[in-house]
Design an enzyme around this catalytic site. Structure first.
Site, PDB file in Angstrom:
ATOM      1  N   THR A  86      36.648  28.386 -17.720  1.00 50.79           N
ATOM      2  CA  THR A  86      36.352  29.808 -17.930  1.00 50.79           C
ATOM      3  C   THR A  86      35.079  30.233 -17.191  1.00 50.79           C
ATOM      4  O   THR A  86      34.175  29.416 -16.984  1.00 50.79           O
ATOM      5  CB  THR A  86      36.171  30.063 -19.449  1.00 50.79           C
ATOM      6  OG1 THR A  86      35.527  31.310 -19.641  1.00 50.79           O
ATOM      7  CG2 THR A  86      35.280  29.002 -20.104  1.00 50.79           C
ATOM      8  N   ASP A  87      35.005  31.520 -16.861  1.00 46.17           N
ATOM      9  CA  ASP A  87      33.779  32.042 -16.232  1.00 46.17           C
ATOM     10  C   ASP A  87      32.594  31.993 -17.200  1.00 46.17           C
ATOM     11  O   ASP A  87      31.439  32.086 -16.774  1.00 46.17           O
ATOM     12  CB  ASP A  87      33.989  33.473 -15.717  1.00 46.17           C
ATOM     13  CG  ASP A  87      34.398  34.481 -16.792  1.00 46.17           C
ATOM     14  OD1 ASP A  87      34.585  34.087 -17.964  1.00 46.17           O
ATOM     15  OD2 ASP A  87      34.530  35.671 -16.448  1.00 46.17           O
ATOM     16  N   GLU A  88      32.889  31.817 -18.504  1.00 47.03           N
ATOM     17  CA  GLU A  88      31.801  31.849 -19.489  1.00 47.03           C
ATOM     18  C   GLU A  88      30.835  30.680 -19.322  1.00 47.03           C
ATOM     19  O   GLU A  88      29.713  30.725 -19.823  1.00 47.03           O
ATOM     20  CB  GLU A  88      32.367  31.905 -20.914  1.00 47.03           C
ATOM     21  CG  GLU A  88      33.261  33.117 -21.068  1.00 47.03           C
ATOM     22  CD  GLU A  88      33.702  33.425 -22.498  1.00 47.03           C
ATOM     23  OE1 GLU A  88      32.987  33.059 -23.424  1.00 47.03           O
ATOM     24  OE2 GLU A  88      34.764  34.052 -22.640  1.00 47.03           O
ATOM     25  N   TYR A  94      31.216  27.794 -27.752  1.00 45.76           N
ATOM     26  CA  TYR A  94      32.476  27.717 -26.994  1.00 45.76           C
ATOM     27  C   TYR A  94      32.204  27.424 -25.518  1.00 45.76           C
ATOM     28  O   TYR A  94      32.728  26.463 -24.949  1.00 45.76           O
ATOM     29  CB  TYR A  94      33.262  29.029 -27.135  1.00 45.76           C
ATOM     30  CG  TYR A  94      34.343  29.196 -26.083  1.00 45.76           C
ATOM     31  CD1 TYR A  94      35.463  28.365 -26.073  1.00 45.76           C
ATOM     32  CD2 TYR A  94      34.240  30.184 -25.088  1.00 45.76           C
ATOM     33  CE1 TYR A  94      36.452  28.514 -25.098  1.00 45.76           C
ATOM     34  CE2 TYR A  94      35.224  30.335 -24.123  1.00 45.76           C
ATOM     35  CZ  TYR A  94      36.325  29.498 -24.120  1.00 45.76           C
ATOM     36  OH  TYR A  94      37.295  29.633 -23.152  1.00 45.76           O
ATOM     37  N   LYS A 144      33.037  24.121 -23.104  1.00 47.37           N
ATOM     38  CA  LYS A 144      33.842  24.184 -21.874  1.00 47.37           C
ATOM     39  C   LYS A 144      33.034  23.671 -20.682  1.00 47.37           C
ATOM     40  O   LYS A 144      33.569  22.989 -19.800  1.00 47.37           O
ATOM     41  CB  LYS A 144      34.310  25.624 -21.612  1.00 47.37           C
ATOM     42  CG  LYS A 144      35.282  26.181 -22.621  1.00 47.37           C
ATOM     43  CD  LYS A 144      36.616  25.454 -22.665  1.00 47.37           C
ATOM     44  CE  LYS A 144      37.461  25.651 -21.429  1.00 47.37           C
ATOM     45  NZ  LYS A 144      38.807  25.012 -21.577  1.00 47.37           N
TER      46      LYS A 144
HETATM   47  P1  NAD Z   1      44.605  29.735 -27.317  1.00 47.04           P
HETATM   48  O1  NAD Z   1      43.602  29.564 -28.379  1.00 47.04           O
HETATM   49  O2  NAD Z   1      45.562  30.885 -27.380  1.00 47.04           O
HETATM   50  O3  NAD Z   1      45.516  28.417 -27.230  1.00 47.04           O
HETATM   51  C1  NAD Z   1      44.999  27.121 -27.343  1.00 47.04           C
HETATM   52  C2  NAD Z   1      46.153  26.178 -27.623  1.00 47.04           C
HETATM   53  O4  NAD Z   1      45.626  24.838 -27.703  1.00 47.04           O
HETATM   54  C3  NAD Z   1      46.866  26.454 -28.952  1.00 47.04           C
HETATM   55  O5  NAD Z   1      48.271  26.427 -28.754  1.00 47.04           O
HETATM   56  C4  NAD Z   1      46.426  25.301 -29.845  1.00 47.04           C
HETATM   57  O6  NAD Z   1      47.400  24.939 -30.806  1.00 47.04           O
HETATM   58  C5  NAD Z   1      46.194  24.206 -28.821  1.00 47.04           C
HETATM   59  N1  NAD Z   1      45.269  23.168 -29.289  1.00 47.04           N
HETATM   60  C6  NAD Z   1      44.050  23.348 -29.890  1.00 47.04           C
HETATM   61  N2  NAD Z   1      43.501  22.162 -30.192  1.00 47.04           N
HETATM   62  C7  NAD Z   1      44.374  21.211 -29.753  1.00 47.04           C
HETATM   63  C8  NAD Z   1      44.351  19.790 -29.765  1.00 47.04           C
HETATM   64  N3  NAD Z   1      43.318  19.105 -30.289  1.00 47.04           N
HETATM   65  N4  NAD Z   1      45.401  19.122 -29.232  1.00 47.04           N
HETATM   66  C9  NAD Z   1      46.455  19.804 -28.718  1.00 47.04           C
HETATM   67  N5  NAD Z   1      46.535  21.145 -28.695  1.00 47.04           N
HETATM   68  C10 NAD Z   1      45.499  21.836 -29.207  1.00 47.04           C
HETATM   69  O7  NAD Z   1      43.794  29.737 -25.955  1.00 47.04           O
HETATM   70  P2  NAD Z   1      44.075  30.506 -24.585  1.00 47.04           P
HETATM   71  O8  NAD Z   1      43.428  31.823 -24.634  1.00 47.04           O
HETATM   72  O9  NAD Z   1      45.509  30.388 -24.238  1.00 47.04           O
HETATM   73  O10 NAD Z   1      43.216  29.600 -23.585  1.00 47.04           O
HETATM   74  C11 NAD Z   1      43.790  28.450 -22.976  1.00 47.04           C
HETATM   75  C12 NAD Z   1      42.746  27.777 -22.109  1.00 47.04           C
HETATM   76  O11 NAD Z   1      42.293  28.690 -21.112  1.00 47.04           O
HETATM   77  C13 NAD Z   1      41.501  27.334 -22.882  1.00 47.04           C
HETATM   78  O12 NAD Z   1      41.105  26.081 -22.389  1.00 47.04           O
HETATM   79  C14 NAD Z   1      40.474  28.414 -22.566  1.00 47.04           C
HETATM   80  O13 NAD Z   1      39.176  27.884 -22.605  1.00 47.04           O
HETATM   81  C15 NAD Z   1      40.879  28.812 -21.156  1.00 47.04           C
HETATM   82  N6  NAD Z   1      40.561  30.199 -20.758  1.00 47.04           N
HETATM   83  C16 NAD Z   1      40.934  31.246 -21.573  1.00 47.04           C
HETATM   84  C17 NAD Z   1      40.671  32.548 -21.159  1.00 47.04           C
HETATM   85  C18 NAD Z   1      41.099  33.738 -21.990  1.00 47.04           C
HETATM   86  O14 NAD Z   1      40.744  34.879 -21.668  1.00 47.04           O
HETATM   87  N7  NAD Z   1      41.887  33.554 -23.044  1.00 47.04           N
HETATM   88  C19 NAD Z   1      40.021  32.783 -19.941  1.00 47.04           C
HETATM   89  C20 NAD Z   1      39.661  31.681 -19.141  1.00 47.04           C
HETATM   90  C21 NAD Z   1      39.944  30.393 -19.572  1.00 47.04           C
HETATM   91  P1  TYD Z   2      36.764  38.305 -26.754  1.00 47.34           P
HETATM   92  O1  TYD Z   2      38.140  38.879 -26.612  1.00 47.34           O
HETATM   93  O2  TYD Z   2      36.420  37.557 -27.992  1.00 47.34           O
HETATM   94  O3  TYD Z   2      36.520  37.427 -25.449  1.00 47.34           O
HETATM   95  P2  TYD Z   2      35.137  36.716 -24.921  1.00 47.34           P
HETATM   96  O4  TYD Z   2      34.124  36.771 -25.988  1.00 47.34           O
HETATM   97  O5  TYD Z   2      35.611  35.326 -24.668  1.00 47.34           O
HETATM   98  O6  TYD Z   2      34.773  37.473 -23.696  1.00 47.34           O
HETATM   99  O7  TYD Z   2      35.713  39.482 -26.613  1.00 47.34           O
HETATM  100  C1  TYD Z   2      35.678  40.308 -25.459  1.00 47.34           C
HETATM  101  C2  TYD Z   2      34.511  41.257 -25.601  1.00 47.34           C
HETATM  102  O8  TYD Z   2      34.777  42.144 -26.684  1.00 47.34           O
HETATM  103  C3  TYD Z   2      33.207  40.560 -25.950  1.00 47.34           C
HETATM  104  O9  TYD Z   2      32.144  41.241 -25.281  1.00 47.34           O
HETATM  105  C4  TYD Z   2      33.070  40.744 -27.450  1.00 47.34           C
HETATM  106  C5  TYD Z   2      33.761  42.082 -27.699  1.00 47.34           C
HETATM  107  N1  TYD Z   2      34.439  42.217 -28.986  1.00 47.34           N
HETATM  108  C6  TYD Z   2      34.183  43.335 -29.799  1.00 47.34           C
HETATM  109  O10 TYD Z   2      33.372  44.209 -29.447  1.00 47.34           O
HETATM  110  N2  TYD Z   2      34.839  43.453 -30.995  1.00 47.34           N
HETATM  111  C7  TYD Z   2      35.725  42.493 -31.422  1.00 47.34           C
HETATM  112  O11 TYD Z   2      36.281  42.627 -32.534  1.00 47.34           O
HETATM  113  C8  TYD Z   2      35.991  41.369 -30.578  1.00 47.34           C
HETATM  114  C9  TYD Z   2      36.953  40.296 -31.013  1.00 47.34           C
HETATM  115  C10 TYD Z   2      35.327  41.273 -29.372  1.00 47.34           C
END
Ligand code: NAD
Ligand code: TYD
Length: 360
Positions: A134-136, A162, A166
């Site tokens: 992630t960019d975070e 988090y 990562k």
């Molecule tokens: P999510 O929380 O929707 O899904 C995570 C999945 O991992 C779930 O299905 C969960 O059951 C599974 N999981 C958790 N712990 C586990 C374990 N110990 N063993 C096996 N499976 C397990 O997450 P997401 O938003 O789909 O993100 C997926 C990946 O992409 C993550 O690694 C996250 O850091 C990365 N990512 C997410 C975003 C975003 O905006 N959502 C952006 C950049 C990177």
């Molecule tokens: P989020 O979807 O949790 O993603 P991330 O924190 O990984 O970027 O949040 C996106 C942005 O929205 C973040 O700046 C936090 C804000 N946010 C709110 O203002 N209210 C909310 O209820 C949530 C979940 C997030």
């Protein structure tokens, strides 16, 4: 034709990736390993359950024995690690599971892949391990320097538990490449949105609450900026990096679509109100609440490397992507109902002793 092992494939991006692979012609097999935490939902994958190219294993990436067994049975060319705890707010409430799954799980997976693959054709053959990051991990940018972006060489400077977990995982992945010569790749993507995202994240939570005329909690002043990318574009980037990326490299992936949270929330209000023809869904639902601890101010990705080397660009304009997303959530009320009741509520209550935001 490649064989894939995807971890976390029942979550938001992972399930979109599995569906993406099976829609295409380029994969011989997709094995999905997921522990099915509150965030994993097999409903996302009903449409591919009968596909002979697809298999599901309910396993934990932290188990060496289970992961070795699945890898021996499936013999994947590619391992793509999505499995993680992914919600920043929950990492603030309980950091330890983030360390355990995101760092420990990744190191375990690296060990298992190394053992299975080392020695293939005198090295690792055509195998590849891709870490979905992630960019975070880069920390935060300032609103005062809108022309500054995260590049692949930007130092890691995570602020939340988090993003710290990562970043730690990324450092291990790099170390396994450097030390053991493992064929590793890392993608670092900006915020995703689209179907199957759990309604604890900003966009689906706001849709969920707006439909129910519930308060829309905006943290702090609402001016924090995120760079939003439609999930399908992220899936395409990951597959491209796996197939064509240079081993050992990091590729940033981003939407060139930076928006303040408050603008996202207002857009959602307008579109949901229009679609449901419901004037009670209006800006009056916006409720400014206490800011998130350590809240990163701005994320902005320079995706120039993946564009120049691999020709990837985001294809879905935000206006089209957000409309598709809202329509999907409005059409899939049952999916929302299921994930915000049962498993999620039970898990959340067990961990924190109270109900999560989506079910509050
Ligand atoms: P999510 O929380 O929707 O899904 C995570 C999945 O991992 C779930 O299905 C969960 O059951 C599974 N999981 C958790 N712990 C586990 C374990 N110990 N063993 C096996 N499976 C397990 O997450 P997401 O938003 O789909 O993100 C997926 C990946 O992409 C993550 O690694 C996250 O850091 C990365 N990512 C997410 C975003 C975003 O905006 N959502 C952006 C950049 C990177
Ligand atoms: P989020 O979807 O949790 O993603 P991330 O924190 O990984 O970027 O949040 C996106 C942005 O929205 C973040 O700046 C936090 C804000 N946010 C709110 O203002 N209210 C909310 O209820 C949530 C979940 C997030």
């Amino acid at each position: 034709m490649k064989r894939y092992l995807v971890t976390g494939g029942a979550g938001f991006i992972g399930s979109n990736f599995v569906l993406h692979l099976l829609r295409g012609e380029g994969c011989a097999r997709v094995a999905n390993v997921d522990a099915l935490t509150y965030a994993g939902n097999l409903d996302n994958l009903r449409s591919v359950e009968g596909d002979p190219r697809y298999a599901f294993y309910q396993e934990d990436i932290r188990s060496a024995e289970a992961m070795a067994r699945v890898i021996e049975r499936e013999r994947p060319d590619y391992v793509v690690n999505f499995a993680a705890e992914s919600h920043v707010d929950r990492s603030i409430e309980d950091p330890s599971i983030f360390e355990s799954t995101n760092v420990g799980g990744t190191v375990n997976l690296l060990n298992v892949c190394r053992l299975a693959w080392e020695g293939t054709d005198g090295g690792y053959g055509e195998h590849r391990y891709l870490q979905v990051s992630t960019d975070e991990v880069y920390g935060t940018l300032s609103l005062d320097e809108p022309d500054a972006f995260f590049g692949e060489k930007t130092p890691l400077s995570p602020h939340s538990p988090y993003s710290a977990s990562k970043a730690a995982a990324d450092v291990f992945v790099g170390a396994y490449g450097d030390t053991f010569g493992m064929p590793v790749l890392i993608t670092r993507c900006s915020n995703n949105y689209g179907p199957y995202q759990f309604p604890e994240k900003l966009i689906p939570l706001m849709i969920h609450n707006a439909v129910r005329h519930e308060p829309l909690p905006v943290y702090g002043d609402g001016l924090n900026v995120r760079d939003w990318l439609y999930v399908e574009d992220h899936c395409k980037a990951i597959d491209l990096v796996l197939r064509k990326g240079r081993v050992g490299e990091v590729y940033n992936v981003g939407g060139h679509n930076e928006r303040a949270n408050i603008d996202i929330v207002k857009t959602i209000i307008r579109l949901v109100s229009e679609r449901l023809k419901d004037p009670a869904i209006n800006d009056g639902l916006i409720t400014f609440v206490e800011d998130r601890k350590g809240h990163d101010r701005r994320y902005g990705i320079d995706a120039g490397k993946i564009a120049a080397e691999l020709g990837w660009r985001p294809e879905t304009p935000f206006e089209a992507g957000i409309e598709k997303t809202i329509d999907w959530y409005l059409k899939h009320a049952e999916w929302v109902e299921r994930v915000t009741s049962g498993a999620y509520q039970a898990y959340y209550e067990q961990m924190y002793g109270h109900r999560g935001a989506a079910g509050a």
